[in-house]
Design a protein around this motif. Structure first.
Motif, PDB file in Angstrom:
ATOM      1  N   LEU A 211       0.837  -1.205   0.000  1.00  0.00           N
ATOM      2  CA  LEU A 211       0.000   0.000   0.000  1.00  0.00           C
ATOM      3  C   LEU A 211       0.870   1.252   0.000  1.00  0.00           C
ATOM      4  N   SER A 212       1.957   1.214   0.751  1.00  0.00           N
ATOM      5  CA  SER A 212       2.835   2.388   0.832  1.00  0.00           C
ATOM      6  C   SER A 212       3.531   2.673  -0.496  1.00  0.00           C
ATOM      7  N   ILE A 213       3.744   1.656  -1.322  1.00  0.00           N
ATOM      8  CA  ILE A 213       4.347   1.864  -2.640  1.00  0.00           C
ATOM      9  C   ILE A 213       3.451   2.781  -3.474  1.00  0.00           C
ATOM     10  N   CYS A 214       2.147   2.500  -3.435  1.00  0.00           N
ATOM     11  CA  CYS A 214       1.196   3.342  -4.171  1.00  0.00           C
ATOM     12  C   CYS A 214       1.092   4.730  -3.545  1.00  0.00           C
ATOM     13  N   GLU A 215       1.043   4.783  -2.221  1.00  0.00           N
ATOM     14  CA  GLU A 215       0.906   6.075  -1.532  1.00  0.00           C
ATOM     15  C   GLU A 215       2.105   6.969  -1.801  1.00  0.00           C
ATOM     16  N   ASP A 216       3.298   6.376  -1.869  1.00  0.00           N
ATOM     17  CA  ASP A 216       4.499   7.173  -2.175  1.00  0.00           C
ATOM     18  C   ASP A 216       4.444   7.742  -3.590  1.00  0.00           C
ATOM     19  N   ALA A 217       3.674   7.088  -4.469  1.00  0.00           N
ATOM     20  CA  ALA A 217       3.525   7.579  -5.842  1.00  0.00           C
ATOM     21  C   ALA A 217       2.376   8.577  -5.962  1.00  0.00           C
ATOM     22  N   GLY A 218       1.728   8.853  -4.816  1.00  0.00           N
ATOM     23  CA  GLY A 218       0.719   9.905  -4.797  1.00  0.00           C
ATOM     24  C   GLY A 218      -0.708   9.469  -5.046  1.00  0.00           C
ATOM     25  N   PHE A 219      -1.012   8.203  -4.872  1.00  0.00           N
ATOM     26  CA  PHE A 219      -2.405   7.795  -5.055  1.00  0.00           C
ATOM     27  C   PHE A 219      -2.773   6.655  -4.101  1.00  0.00           C
ATOM     28  N   GLN A 220      -4.067   6.527  -3.869  1.00  0.00           N
ATOM     29  CA  GLN A 220      -4.617   5.453  -3.051  1.00  0.00           C
ATOM     30  C   GLN A 220      -5.180   4.406  -4.010  1.00  0.00           C
ATOM     31  N   PRO A 221      -4.660   3.186  -4.012  1.00  0.00           N
ATOM     32  CA  PRO A 221      -5.107   2.208  -5.013  1.00  0.00           C
ATOM     33  C   PRO A 221      -6.533   1.733  -4.768  1.00  0.00           C
ATOM     34  N   GLU A 222      -7.237   1.488  -5.851  1.00  0.00           N
ATOM     35  CA  GLU A 222      -8.543   0.831  -5.774  1.00  0.00           C
ATOM     36  C   GLU A 222      -8.289  -0.671  -5.793  1.00  0.00           C
ATOM     37  N   VAL A 223      -8.535  -1.330  -4.667  1.00  0.00           N
ATOM     38  CA  VAL A 223      -8.279  -2.765  -4.548  1.00  0.00           C
ATOM     39  C   VAL A 223      -9.559  -3.510  -4.906  1.00  0.00           C
ATOM     40  N   SER A 224      -9.550  -4.154  -6.063  1.00  0.00           N
ATOM     41  CA  SER A 224     -10.753  -4.837  -6.550  1.00  0.00           C
ATOM     42  C   SER A 224     -10.855  -6.273  -6.077  1.00  0.00           C
ATOM     43  N   HIS A 225      -9.706  -6.930  -5.851  1.00  0.00           N
ATOM     44  CA  HIS A 225      -9.699  -8.327  -5.418  1.00  0.00           C
ATOM     45  C   HIS A 225      -8.530  -8.552  -4.456  1.00  0.00           C
ATOM     46  N   LYS A 226      -8.716  -9.515  -3.558  1.00  0.00           N
ATOM     47  CA  LYS A 226      -7.656  -9.909  -2.632  1.00  0.00           C
ATOM     48  C   LYS A 226      -7.586 -11.433  -2.602  1.00  0.00           C
ATOM     49  N   SER A 227      -6.389 -11.958  -2.390  1.00  0.00           N
ATOM     50  CA  SER A 227      -6.219 -13.402  -2.280  1.00  0.00           C
ATOM     51  C   SER A 227      -4.977 -13.694  -1.446  1.00  0.00           C
ATOM     52  N   VAL A 228      -4.936 -14.880  -0.875  1.00  0.00           N
ATOM     53  CA  VAL A 228      -3.729 -15.303  -0.152  1.00  0.00           C
ATOM     54  C   VAL A 228      -2.852 -16.191  -1.024  1.00  0.00           C
ATOM     55  N   HIS A 229      -3.294 -16.460  -2.266  1.00  0.00           N
ATOM     56  CA  HIS A 229      -2.554 -17.367  -3.144  1.00  0.00           C
ATOM     57  C   HIS A 229      -2.008 -16.622  -4.353  1.00  0.00           C
ATOM     58  N   ALA A 230      -0.702 -16.741  -4.583  1.00  0.00           N
ATOM     59  CA  ALA A 230      -0.059 -16.047  -5.694  1.00  0.00           C
ATOM     60  C   ALA A 230      -0.633 -16.501  -7.033  1.00  0.00           C
ATOM     61  N   HIS A 231      -0.882 -17.785  -7.183  1.00  0.00           N
ATOM     62  CA  HIS A 231      -1.387 -18.287  -8.465  1.00  0.00           C
ATOM     63  C   HIS A 231      -2.745 -17.670  -8.792  1.00  0.00           C
ATOM     64  N   THR A 232      -3.585 -17.511  -7.777  1.00  0.00           N
ATOM     65  CA  THR A 232      -4.890 -16.882  -7.990  1.00  0.00           C
ATOM     66  C   THR A 232      -4.715 -15.446  -8.458  1.00  0.00           C
ATOM     67  N   ILE A 233      -3.795 -14.719  -7.825  1.00  0.00           N
ATOM     68  CA  ILE A 233      -3.550 -13.330  -8.215  1.00  0.00           C
ATOM     69  C   ILE A 233      -3.085 -13.243  -9.656  1.00  0.00           C
ATOM     70  N   PHE A 234      -2.168 -14.100 -10.065  1.00  0.00           N
ATOM     71  CA  PHE A 234      -1.665 -14.089 -11.439  1.00  0.00           C
ATOM     72  C   PHE A 234      -2.792 -14.436 -12.430  1.00  0.00           C
ATOM     73  N   LYS A 235      -3.661 -15.373 -12.055  1.00  0.00           N
ATOM     74  CA  LYS A 235      -4.777 -15.732 -12.929  1.00  0.00           C
ATOM     75  C   LYS A 235      -5.731 -14.557 -13.101  1.00  0.00           C
TER      76      LYS A 235
END
Length: 299
Positions: A211-235
């Motif tokens: 989250l801080s990576i986005c905040e340092d770039a000057g914006f608050q990200p819109e988080v549309s999905h969350k997962s605990v599995h990397a493969h799910t995120i990549f899909k």
């Protein structure tokens, strides 16, 4: 009845029973013949029976000796193996280590560790289980795990945390995304896009870092999905449901329709740490920890 019989008594008996000659048996055992005779007498004394009939011309097994030889023979190799293996386990040269890990640790850290252990300690075996940070911490505290690989900045006082990898983050985008290596400048170019994050349940510290990576770039990200599995995120990224920020090592792990853009010019880094219980009595775990520290110091 309490017998004071040691493994050497049994080995000596088996040698004499095979040879039926004290001189040859003594030579095969690399001891003196009088010493061998004394050991056999001690064994007969403990068993309160004669095992051999012997005179100047020949040595024969008594009926009791023949029974003892027939019953003991099949078990001697196993018994000697048990004695040797017990010593090796006590020295940490053999045994099992139970390892919990996050998916990113399987890209390089764990395979490297297993190869090094195989080369140095071939009798150490591992059981591996992919678990969340929290599940690993519980497993270590409850002694269901010996070693974990987590992305946490702090752990309970009973545990030791040791950083093993400090790496960059990368943005994961669909393969046909218009931002490519040649026109990529900063994460700010993605401020209008939906993001897919690892869930805070994966690691609250990790979530805040991304989250801080986005905040340092000057914006608050819109988080549309969350997962605990990397493969799910990549899909999800491959299906154009958003973009993601992941440790760069994960970019090597999935063959999907995505591309990764490394974030080299930001201060944040993804830290993977090994964790174990401070008060433990496992020589096998000590060897694993030693190997991890040696690997980290290697160029």
């Amino acid at each position: 009845m309490n017998y004071q019989i040691e493994l050497r008594h049994l080995r000596y008996f088996m040698a004499v029973a095979r040879e039926l000659n004290f001189h040859r048996a003594a030579e095969s055992l690399y001891i003196s013949q009088p010493g061998l005779s004394r050991q056999i007498q001690q064994l007969e004394g403990e068993l309160e029976t004669s095992l051999f009939d012997r005179d100047r011309r020949k040595v024969q097994l008594t009926p009791a000796g023949k029974y003892f030889y027939e019953q003991l023979g099949p078990h001697m190799n196993r018994l000697e193996y048990i004695f040797r293996q017990t010593g090796r386990i006590g020295q940490g040269l053999a045994g099992e280590i139970r390892i919990g890990f996050l998916g990113s640790a399987m890209q390089k850290v764990i395979p490297d560790l297993l190869l090094e252990l195989r080369d140095r300690y071939p009798e150490i075996h591992t059981s591996l289980e992919e678990l969340s940070n929290r599940a690993q911490i519980r497993g270590l505290l409850e002694e269901r795990l010996d070693l974990g690989f987590v992305r946490l900045s702090g752990v309970p006082p009973a545990l030791e945390l040791y950083p093993v990898v400090r790496e960059t983050f990368s943005i994961v985008v669909p393969e046909d995304h218009p931002v490519r290596e040649e026109n990529f400048k900063s994460i700010g170019q993605f401020r209008e896009e939906p993001f897919i994050f690892f869930s805070p349940a994966y690691s609250p510290d990790y979530y805040q870092t991304v989250l801080s990576i986005c905040e340092d770039a000057g914006f608050q990200p819109e988080v549309s999905h969350k997962s605990v599995h990397a493969h799910t995120i990549f899909k999800l990224v491959a299906n154009k449901l958003g973009i993601a920020i992941v440790p760069t090592s994960l970019s090597q792990g999935f063959r999907l329709a995505v591309r990764c853009l490394e974030l080299c010019n930001i201060p944040q880094r993804a830290v993977l740490s090994a964790v174990w219980k401070k008060e433990h009595s496992s020589p096998v775990l000590d060897h694993c920890i030693e190997q991890l520290k040696v690997s980290q110091q290697a160029p």
